[in-house]
Every structure is written in C-alpha cells, then in structure tokens.
Design an enzyme around this catalytic site. Structure first.
Site, PDB file in Angstrom:
ATOM      1  N   SER A 226      46.059  65.055  16.814  1.00  0.00           N
ATOM      2  CA  SER A 226      45.812  63.869  16.003  1.00  0.00           C
ATOM      3  C   SER A 226      46.623  63.821  14.721  1.00  0.00           C
ATOM      4  O   SER A 226      46.764  62.745  14.137  1.00  0.00           O
ATOM      5  CB  SER A 226      44.318  63.778  15.649  1.00  0.00           C
ATOM      6  OG  SER A 226      43.914  64.902  14.893  1.00  0.00           O
ATOM      7  N   HIS A 254      41.992  62.253  21.558  1.00  0.00           N
ATOM      8  CA  HIS A 254      43.062  61.280  21.348  1.00  0.00           C
ATOM      9  C   HIS A 254      43.962  61.128  22.567  1.00  0.00           C
ATOM     10  O   HIS A 254      45.048  60.550  22.460  1.00  0.00           O
ATOM     11  CB  HIS A 254      43.903  61.687  20.134  1.00  0.00           C
ATOM     12  CG  HIS A 254      43.172  61.559  18.837  1.00  0.00           C
ATOM     13  ND1 HIS A 254      43.139  60.386  18.111  1.00  0.00           N
ATOM     14  CD2 HIS A 254      42.425  62.455  18.147  1.00  0.00           C
ATOM     15  CE1 HIS A 254      42.415  60.576  17.012  1.00  0.00           C
ATOM     16  NE2 HIS A 254      41.965  61.812  17.016  1.00  0.00           N
ATOM     17  N   LYS A 286      37.033  56.278  20.279  1.00  0.00           N
ATOM     18  CA  LYS A 286      38.428  55.829  20.174  1.00  0.00           C
ATOM     19  C   LYS A 286      38.707  54.814  21.284  1.00  0.00           C
ATOM     20  O   LYS A 286      38.343  53.652  21.164  1.00  0.00           O
ATOM     21  CB  LYS A 286      39.343  57.044  20.188  1.00  0.00           C
ATOM     22  CG  LYS A 286      39.007  57.957  18.989  1.00  0.00           C
ATOM     23  CD  LYS A 286      39.660  59.293  19.036  1.00  0.00           C
ATOM     24  CE  LYS A 286      39.287  60.129  17.838  1.00  0.00           C
ATOM     25  NZ  LYS A 286      37.863  60.540  17.784  1.00  0.00           N
TER      26      LYS A 286
END
Length: 437
Positions: A226, A254, A286
């Site tokens: 990240s 991610h 996310k």
C-alpha cells in the site's frame, strides 16, 4: 516565543533531527528530580513529544492540517470538501462501487430485514444468513474450503496472527508489511524477523538460519503493497514456505479487485494456484465498499478461528448491511471485469505521465497505487497543501509512517477517474512542484 521556547528556525531544525531518528531509539531518561507524571500527561506518551513538535513546526510554516478533512458526500474521482469540488486521489474505492446503486440497495434491504446491528457476537446470537452467504462467495473466489469475516480489517490481522502463533514460534515478514500484521505478530509473542522488502533470497537466508529453533513458522507478505504499489513474486514465496515447512499468509487488502484480469488478486495475476497459499487475508473496505476483514483457507483453520480468535468470539458481528453491500460489490466485480481493466489503465497512465514529468514514483508497478516521493515531510506537506489549494485532494505520507527521506504523496487511482482528470492531476503536480522546497 512559542510554547516550546524555540524560534521558528530552531523548531524546524529540531523537527529535522527528530525525523532522522531511527525506530527504537531510546527515550531520554528523566532526571531524578523530574516531576512525576500525572493522569493528564498524555503528551508524555511514547511519540507524544515528537507529534507535538511536528504539529508546532507545521503551524510555523503556515500550513493547514492535511488530515481529517471532512468530505461532504461520497468521495469518488471527485469529492466535496467544505464548499469546494476537488479532484480526489485519496480514496481506495478502486472499482467505483461505493456509489453504485445496486450496492446501496443491497445494504438498505439488509437494514430493512435485519436492522442496523446484529446486537451480539455471532457466536452468541449475532449470526445472520448474510454473513454465511458472503463467506461462501469469498471462499469460492479463492477456491478455498471456507472463509470467516471480521468487523475490522486491522483487527483481522491482529487477532488471527496474534493467536495462531506463540512464544516458541517464528514469524518472517516483509519489512514493509502493514501495521496490523506487525501488531498481530507482537501480540503472538513469536520471534519476529523482518526481511528486506520483496527480497525472497534474503527471506530464505533468514528462514534457513532460524527455522530449526522454532515450532510453527509463518511467512507473511502482502499481495500489493500500500505504500509503494509493488507486488511480490508469489511463486517464490510459495516455494520458500513449502521448503521450510511454514505457513504462507498473503494480505490482499489492496490486491482484491486490482490484480488479475478479473480482479481476483495476485494468484490470478501471476498464475499461481490459490491452494498453494495457506491463509488468504483481505479487507472489505476497499474494492468491496464496506468495512471489515476476512480470512480464507482450509476448513480446520476457519473452524479454529470461529471458536478461538478473540477478535471474532468476543466482538459484535459485522453489521448485516455491510455484509450485504460487500457481497453485492463482489458480485458486480465478478460480472464486470472491465472495471478492473479501466482501473489498471488509469494507474498505468498516471505512472507513465508522472515519470515523464520527472517525478520519483519509487517501486510502483502502476496497478492502483502510485507514490510521488519528495524526500522530506515538510516538502510532502507543502505540496499537498498547494495542490489542495489548486483543487486536488491527495494526502502526504510523512515521518514516522515512512522514513523521512522517503516522505511522499500517495495517489490512489480508481476506475472512475477519467483520462482528462489524470492528465490534469500530473499537470498540477508539475506546476506546483517548486512549492515543495
């Protein structure tokens, strides 16, 4: 005279000295006659003085606080902060599903049926059918036997890592691993060894030297880092874990929705059998536009966590609306892979333009995260403020989150960004770069 009794130049000089301190540097020993700390001395907590000095120095520079900016509505490719509409590169709604009406309707329907909260831990009486449905869908995505969801992504790593291993065990992790993994490793009491970022050879040397002296061993990496936007060689770490009889855990916070043609993560992107990874971890906040975390793996692991992980057993269950939203977002991701293609095209374009403009983008591979490394916390904060004034929201990442020499602006790209917005963003960066000094 400031409340620290220093001139502006002296405060800035002190800030620079503080920022060069290494992690783990010893705190100054108080004098014998120093007053005893009372219950209100929160500023004397670890890092408290450093935080106060940084805040004071930023005030001397006349810079606004870049953190805790309140968004007045949904934060997508653009957002409203105060009374201004600005470009936004500080949200990880990678596939633009947070504003999708189908996701919102799924959440609303769950509220109508189950209420806002499950009102108990799932073990006691907080279980709802939508929890199991989401877990079946995530397990199917990874091709694993089972899955378990938690109310927080950070807490997922803390409670799972913290309770799978103990004092006789070993945790080998990438030096750039997320704070949640570090905190879980500390909680476990296991011996922790960090290897240089993405260096599988160094990881093997460390594991070969230490493995025989410990019981269980866990190799811990991320699928998409990240801070830097790069990825590991998954097959190398699979082979490493098998050779030394260790579990392999991959944090996909991610990478879900980002890597692979369909967004199925690093295993899809690199052609690795997901079954070769013992523990898949990810977050729902996310790509999946909700909140929480998950663990996918073998049935025995999941059953153990259901009854033994404190962050699951003693925590309220996930809000049904969030589980329903995540499940709908997952279904849309699988049905509309063009969103993943758009995201990656946007990130590659931003990366290419930023490099052509002479910016240091570090290790980024152009999937969804592109840092612009500026070299000092003051420079990163100044440039963030200048860009916000010009109409763009992008956050600085400063010491101590990263070493002072690698302070940066971190750009999160999304499927909703347009080519025009990306070109405008890089042009704004180039136009304001002189203000970072």
């Amino acid at each position: 005279m400031s409340n620290f009794g220093l001139s502006a130049s002296a405060k800035l000089a002190l800030l620079q000295r503080l920022s060069r301190r290494r992690d783990g540097a010893p705190e100054a020993t108080p004098a014998a006659d120093a007053p005893r700390l009372g219950r209100d001395d929160f500023a004397d907590l670890p890092n408290g003085r450093e935080m106060g000095m940084i805040k004071d120095a930023v005030a001397v520079l006349g810079l606004p606080n870049p953190f805790f900016r309140a968004h007045e509505g949904r934060a997508g490719a653009e957002t409203t902060i105060g009374d201004r509409r600005v470009l936004n590169f500080s949200s990880y709604d990678y596939l633009g599903l947070n504003g999708d009406p189908r996701v919102a309707e799924a959440a609303k329907a769950a509220i109508d049926r189950y209420g806002v909260s499950p009102s108990a831990s799932r073990l006691v009486s907080g279980e709802r059918p939508v929890h199991a449905a989401l877990e079946r869908d995530l397990a199917a995505l990874y091709g694993t036997e089972a899955c378990l969801t938690f109310v927080s992504g950070h807490a997922t790593n803390v409670t799972v890592i913290g309770n799978l291993l103990g004092a006789r065990d070993l945790i080998l992790h990438d030096a750039a691993i997320h704070n949640s993994c570090v905190e879980g490793a500390r909680l476990s009491g296991a011996r922790r060894i960090a290897f240089p970022h993405n260096d599988a050879e160094a990881a093997e040397r460390e594991l070969a030297a230490a493995r025989a002296r410990h019981g269980r061993a866990l190799v811990l990496i991320e699928g998409h880092y990240s801070m830097d936007g790069d990825v590991p060689d998954l097959a190398r770490f699979v082979a490493l874990a098998r050779k030394y009889d260790a579990w392999l855990m991959v944090d996909e916070a991610h990478s879900l929705g980002v890597l692979g043609a369909r967004g199925h993560g690093i295993a899809e992107a690199q052609g690795v059998d997901p079954a070769d990874v013992d523990i898949w971890m990810g977050t729902l906040s996310k790509t999946l536009s909700a909140c929480g975390g998950y663990i996918c793996g073998r049935a025995g692991l999941i059953q153990y966590l259901q009854y033994a992980a404190p962050g699951f057993v003693y925590s309220v269950g996930m809000a049904p609306a969030l589980a329903a939203a995540a499940r709908e977002a997952l279904a849309i991701m699988r049905a509309e892979p063009e969103r993943v293609a758009r995201l990656n095209a946007n990130a590659r374009l931003f990366l290419t333009l930023a490099r052509e403009a002479g910016f240091d983008t570090g290790l980024s591979e152009g999937h969804a995260i592109v840092p612009v490394i500026l070299g000092s916390s003051v420079a990163a904060t100044r440039l963030s403020a200048s860009l916000f004034e010009a109409g763009m929201n992008v956050q600085p990442i400063v010491f101590p989150a990263v070493p002072e020499k690698s302070a940066r602006l971190r750009f999160f790209l999304g499927a909703e960004h347009t080519e025009a917005q990306i070109r405008t963003a890089v042009a704004m960066l180039a136009a304001t770069r002189g203000r970072a000094r």
